[in-house]
Design a protein around this motif. Structure first.
Motif, PDB file in Angstrom:
ATOM      1  N   PHE A  19      -3.987  19.329   9.112  1.00  0.00           N
ATOM      2  CA  PHE A  19      -4.544  18.254   8.282  1.00  0.00           C
ATOM      3  C   PHE A  19      -6.076  18.244   8.290  1.00  0.00           C
ATOM      4  CE2 PHE A  19      -0.200  16.753   8.521  1.00  0.00           C
ATOM      5  CZ  PHE A  19      -0.011  16.099   7.313  1.00  0.00           C
ATOM      6  N   GLY A  20      -6.685  19.218   8.964  1.00  0.00           N
ATOM      7  CA  GLY A  20      -8.129  19.400   8.887  1.00  0.00           C
ATOM      8  C   GLY A  20      -8.973  18.436   9.692  1.00  0.00           C
ATOM      9  N   VAL A  21      -8.415  17.844  10.758  1.00  0.00           N
ATOM     10  CA  VAL A  21      -9.175  16.849  11.530  1.00  0.00           C
ATOM     11  C   VAL A  21      -9.452  17.276  12.970  1.00  0.00           C
ATOM     12  CG1 VAL A  21      -8.319  14.940  10.118  1.00  0.00           C
ATOM     13  CG2 VAL A  21      -7.048  15.610  12.166  1.00  0.00           C
ATOM     14  N   TYR A  22      -8.853  18.378  13.407  1.00  0.00           N
ATOM     15  CA  TYR A  22      -8.928  18.776  14.813  1.00  0.00           C
ATOM     16  C   TYR A  22     -10.351  19.109  15.244  1.00  0.00           C
ATOM     17  CZ  TYR A  22      -7.372  21.279  19.086  1.00  0.00           C
ATOM     18  OH  TYR A  22      -7.150  21.708  20.370  1.00  0.00           O
ATOM     19  N   TYR A  25     -14.209  27.166  15.834  1.00  0.00           N
ATOM     20  CA  TYR A  25     -13.533  28.231  16.577  1.00  0.00           C
ATOM     21  C   TYR A  25     -12.576  27.678  17.623  1.00  0.00           C
ATOM     22  CZ  TYR A  25     -16.743  27.564  20.568  1.00  0.00           C
ATOM     23  OH  TYR A  25     -17.442  27.055  21.632  1.00  0.00           O
ATOM     24  N   ARG A  26     -12.688  26.376  17.927  1.00  0.00           N
ATOM     25  CA  ARG A  26     -11.809  25.748  18.903  1.00  0.00           C
ATOM     26  C   ARG A  26     -10.379  25.570  18.384  1.00  0.00           C
ATOM     27  NH1 ARG A  26     -13.846  25.623  24.170  1.00  0.00           N
ATOM     28  NH2 ARG A  26     -16.113  25.547  24.002  1.00  0.00           N
ATOM     29  N   ALA A  27     -10.149  25.944  17.129  1.00  0.00           N
ATOM     30  CA  ALA A  27      -8.795  25.862  16.578  1.00  0.00           C
ATOM     31  C   ALA A  27      -7.861  26.885  17.223  1.00  0.00           C
ATOM     32  CB  ALA A  27      -8.820  26.051  15.066  1.00  0.00           C
ATOM     33  N   PRO A  63     -12.164  11.151   3.955  1.00  0.00           N
ATOM     34  CA  PRO A  63     -10.753  10.772   3.901  1.00  0.00           C
ATOM     35  C   PRO A  63      -9.843  11.964   4.205  1.00  0.00           C
ATOM     36  CG  PRO A  63     -11.934   9.840   2.033  1.00  0.00           C
ATOM     37  CD  PRO A  63     -12.888  10.784   2.717  1.00  0.00           C
ATOM     38  N   VAL A  64      -8.784  11.706   4.927  1.00  0.00           N
ATOM     39  CA  VAL A  64      -7.827  12.749   5.278  1.00  0.00           C
ATOM     40  C   VAL A  64      -6.825  12.888   4.140  1.00  0.00           C
ATOM     41  CG1 VAL A  64      -6.093  13.524   6.940  1.00  0.00           C
ATOM     42  CG2 VAL A  64      -8.080  12.186   7.718  1.00  0.00           C
ATOM     43  N   GLN A  65      -6.747  14.075   3.565  1.00  0.00           N
ATOM     44  CA  GLN A  65      -5.774  14.294   2.497  1.00  0.00           C
ATOM     45  C   GLN A  65      -4.357  14.152   3.047  1.00  0.00           C
ATOM     46  OE1 GLN A  65      -5.609  18.242   0.748  1.00  0.00           O
ATOM     47  NE2 GLN A  65      -5.071  17.400  -1.264  1.00  0.00           N
ATOM     48  N   GLU A  74      -0.849  28.630   5.916  1.00  0.00           N
ATOM     49  CA  GLU A  74      -2.220  28.606   5.402  1.00  0.00           C
ATOM     50  C   GLU A  74      -3.234  28.624   6.533  1.00  0.00           C
ATOM     51  OE1 GLU A  74      -4.406  26.581   1.621  1.00  0.00           O
ATOM     52  OE2 GLU A  74      -3.295  25.210   2.929  1.00  0.00           O
ATOM     53  N   VAL A  75      -2.913  27.963   7.646  1.00  0.00           N
ATOM     54  CA  VAL A  75      -3.777  28.000   8.828  1.00  0.00           C
ATOM     55  C   VAL A  75      -3.791  29.402   9.420  1.00  0.00           C
ATOM     56  CG1 VAL A  75      -4.096  27.147  11.183  1.00  0.00           C
ATOM     57  CG2 VAL A  75      -3.447  25.557   9.361  1.00  0.00           C
ATOM     58  N   TYR A  76      -2.627  30.011   9.516  1.00  0.00           N
ATOM     59  CA  TYR A  76      -2.511  31.304  10.179  1.00  0.00           C
ATOM     60  C   TYR A  76      -3.063  32.459   9.349  1.00  0.00           C
ATOM     61  CZ  TYR A  76       0.956  28.742  13.012  1.00  0.00           C
ATOM     62  OH  TYR A  76       1.603  27.832  13.807  1.00  0.00           O
ATOM     63  N   THR A  77      -2.860  32.413   8.035  1.00  0.00           N
ATOM     64  CA  THR A  77      -3.157  33.587   7.202  1.00  0.00           C
ATOM     65  C   THR A  77      -4.073  33.301   6.018  1.00  0.00           C
ATOM     66  OG1 THR A  77      -1.305  33.313   5.640  1.00  0.00           O
ATOM     67  CG2 THR A  77      -0.829  34.413   7.738  1.00  0.00           C
TER      68      THR A  77
END
Length: 539
Positions: free
Chosen positions: A499-502, A516-518, A472-474, A229-232
Motif C-alpha cells: 500500500f506504499g506506506v512502509y 531500500y528498507r523494503a 492519502p493512501v490509495q 507488482e512489488v516483487y517484479t
C-alpha cells in the motif's frame, strides 16, 4: 492441535537425521554413530516422516524470525523498553526504527530458517525421486513430491518477499552459488506452484492439518500474485483473483462462525478457515506459542494460573495510532487485544509491582513514544487462546493462511482493477465482528477506496509532533481492513509495502529511513561464508 498422527519421537528423529544437510560445510563431519544416512535402510515407514521433517523450520519458535520482522517493523505493534528491560542492546528498536543491519539477530533467523527449510525439501524430494525411501504407491509418491515442492515454494516466497534476491538452489548439491534475482525467484515460485498445485490433496483439515494441500497452495500462489507488482514491477491482480475464485468456488473452505475459532487450542484442526498453520501441542514436544509470555505482565500469571510468569512487565503492545483506527462496535478489538483492568482467576484486582507498585493493573492504550513505557501502558496480545494452567508457552496454533485472507485478496484486486464486488467480500469478513449491530458490518466499494483512518505522524510525550508524509493512501480503507482482521498474525510489513506506506510514513517513534528498507540485508555471516554472494543495495 490434537490430530496429527505423526508421533513426536518420529518427528524428532527425522529432524535430527535431516538437519545435517543444513549445517555449514566448513568443518569435517564427525560421525558419532555407526548408523549414517548412507548405511540406514529406509522403509515405507519412513515415507511420512520424510515429508513432515521438511516442515520443521515452520514448526519451531516463530517469534524471533518471522513474527518480529513482520510486525515490529510495522505500524501496529511496538516493543519499547520499560523498567524491567526489553531493550536487549536495542535489537527491537532497530526493527521499529528501520535501523537493522546485516548482523541483526532477527534478520539472520529469518534467512536461516527459510533456507534450512529449502535444504530439507531438496533432500526429501531427492529421497523420493531416487526411491531411496520407498513410497507406498506411485500415486502417494507423486502427491508427496508435489507437496514438498509446494512447501519449498513457500520457503522461497519468504525469501523473495523479505530479501528479494538470494541463491536459488533446488538440488542437494552443497556447492556455493551466486544469488538469483528477485524476478528469477518469483518466476520459480510461480512456475512450481502452477505445476504442482493441481496434484495436491483437496482434503481440508484432519490428517493434512498443518501441511500444504491444494487450497493452501493456491492461497500461497494468490499471495505471490497479489504482491507481484512489488516483487517484479508487473501487477498480476487478475491472476490473483483467478486463484481466489478457485478456492471460493471449491466449497471446501469457509469462514469460521466465530472470529476467535482459528486461534483456539482445540477445534482448529477441523476448521474450514485455517488453510495452513503452525500446529503446536505440548504432547508433540515442539516449542509452542509464547507470544503471550512476551507481551503480558508477570502478574497475569495469577489470572491464568500459568506455570511460569510472563516476562516481567511485558514487551510487544499495540501502537496507539493503530488502536485508534478501530471502529466502534468492532469486536475484533477485544478479540485481539488484552486491555483495561486486570484481575486474578478469582476476580480480585491485580496491581503493579514495578515502576507503578500498588496501583491497579490497568492496560491503557496510549504510549508516550516507541522508546520507553511504564509497566501498564499499551494493550497486550489477546488473540491466541492461553488456557488456564499453560506452561511457558501455549498450545494454541498460529495460522499462517486463513480463508478470510482469500476473500480480502480478491476484494483488493477487484478494487485495483476497477471491478465491482469488493465491498460485498469484505462485508462477509466483517459480519462476525459486528454481530451486535449487523448494519455496521456493511462496507461499500466506494468506502474501501477512501483514505486510511490511521493518524500518521511522529509521537513524543503522547502527542503527534511531526505529521510527516500525509499523502492519502490509495484504497486506504482496504488497508485498514487488513490490519483489523490480521492484527498479530504477521501480515503488517507486507501489506504496508504493497500500500506504499512502509518507507514513506511516520508512526510512533518511527520516521522514514530509505526505500531500500523494503527488503532486508543478506546476513553478514552468510556473505562471509559464501564469497559469491553480493549484499543487497545500500546495506
Amino acid at each position: 492441535m490434537k490430530t496429527i498422527k505423526i508421533k513426536s519421537i518420529v518427528i524428532l528423529l527425522t529432524v535430527l537425521m535431516f538437519s545435517i544437510t543444513g549445517c555449514d560445510n566448513d568443518l569435517d563431519e564427525i560421525v558419532y554413530s555407526t548408523i549414517t544416512e548412507q548405511t540406514y535402510n529406509y522403509s515405507s515407514s519412513d515415507f511420512a516422516p520424510n515429508i513432515v521433517g521438511a516442515y520443521a523450520p515452520i514448526y519451531e519458535n516463530d517469534v524471533f524470525g518471522r513474527w518480529q520482522t513482520q510486525e515490529l517493523t510495522g505500524c501496529c505493534i511496538a516493543l519499547p523498553a520499560n523498567v524491567t528491560g526489553w531493550d536487549d542492546g536495542g535489537i527491537y528498536k532497530k526493527l521499529m526504527f528501520h535501523n537493522w543491519n546485516s548482523e541483526s539477530m532477527q534478520v539472520g533467523q529469518l534467512w536461516t530458517k527459510n533456507y534450512r527449510g529449502i535444504v530439507l525439501c531438496n533432500s526429501a524430494i531427492d529421497r523420493l525421486e531416487n526411491d531411496i525411501i520407498p513410497a507406498p504407491s506411485p500415486q502417494e509418491k507423486e502427491l508427496a513430491i508435489a507437496e514438498l515442492r509446494a512447501l519449498r515454494a513457500y520457503y522461497y516466497w519468504m525469501i523473495c518477499d523479505n530479501f528479494g534476491d538470494g541463491p536459488l538452489v533446488i538440488t542437494t548439491s552443497q556447492e556455493l552459488t551466486e544469488k538469483s534475482s528477485r524476478q528469477e525467484i518469483y518466476d520459480f515460485i510461480v512456475n512450481e506452484l502452477e505445476e504442482v498445485v493441481p496434484n495436491l490433496s483437496e482434503v481440508q483439515g484432519a490428517e493434512l492439518y498443518g501441511r500444504i494441500n491444494k487450497w493452501a497452495g493456491k492461497t500461497i500462489l494468490a499471495n505471490v500474485y497479489l504482491n507481484s507488482e512489488v516483487y517484479t514491477g508487473t501487477a498480476k491482480w487478475n491472476e490473483c483473483i483467478e486463484q481466489c475464485n478457485d478456492i471460493i468456488n471449491s466449497g471446501k473452505c469457509a469462514l469460521a462462525p466465530i472470529f476467535k475459532d482459528p486461534f483456539l487450542t482445540a477445534g482448529a484442526e477441523s476448521s474450514k478457515e485455517v488453510l495452513f498453520t503452525i500446529p503446536y501441542d505440548y504432547d508433540r514436544g515442539i516449542v509452542g506459542n509464547f507470544l503471550f509470555m512476551n507481551s503480558w505482565h508477570s502478574e497475569l500469571q495469577k489470572k491464568y494460573n500459568t506455570v511460569y510468569p510472563p516476562n516481567a512487565a511485558g514487551g510487544p503492545k499495540g501502537v496507539t495510532q493503530f488502536i485508534d483506527t478501530y471502529q466502534e462496535g468492532d469486536s475484533r478489538l477485544e478479540d485481539s487485544w488484552l486491555m483495561g483492568p486486570q484481575f486474578d482467576a478469582d476476580g480480585n484486582q491485580l496491581y503493579g509491582i514495578y515502576d507503578l507498585p500498588g496501583e491497579p493493573l490497568v492496560f491503557s492504550k496510549d504510549l508516550p513514544d516507541g522508546k520507553y513505557t511504564n509497566e501498564m501502558e499499551g494493550y497486550r496480545m489477546g488473540k491466541y487462546e492461553v488456557p488456564m494452567g499453560s506452561q511457558w508457552s501455549a498450545d494454541s496454533d498460529i495460522p499462517l493462511l486463513r480463508y478470510a485472507e482469500v476473500l480480502m485478496m480478491k476484494a483488493e484486486c477487484l478494487l485495483r482493477t476497477g471491478q465491482s464486488g469488493a465491498g460485498e467480500l469484505v462485508t462477509q469478513v466483517r459480519q462476525r465482528a459486528f454481530k451486535d449491530d449487523p448494519s455496521k458490518a456493511t462496507v461499500t466499494d466506494e468506502e474501501l477506496m477512501e483514505d486510511s483512518s490511521f493518524d500518521w505522524g511522529l509521537v513524543e510525550n503522547y502527542e503527534i509532533t511531526d505529521q510527516g508524509d500525509q499523502t492519502p493512501v490509495q484504497f486506504g480503507r482496504m488497508f485498514d481492513e487488513w490490519n483489523w482482521e490480521f492484527a498479530w498474525e504477521g501480515y503488517t510489513r507486507r501489506n504496508m509495502i504493497r500500500f506504499g506506506v512502509y518507507t514513506t510514513k511516520s508512526w510512533l517513534s518511527h520516521e522514514p529511513n530509505g526505500d531500500y528498507r523494503a527488503v532486508f540485508p543478506i546476513p553478514e555471516s552468510v556473505i562471509t561464508s559464501n564469497p559469491k554472494l553480493v549484499q543487497n543495495s545500500n546495506y
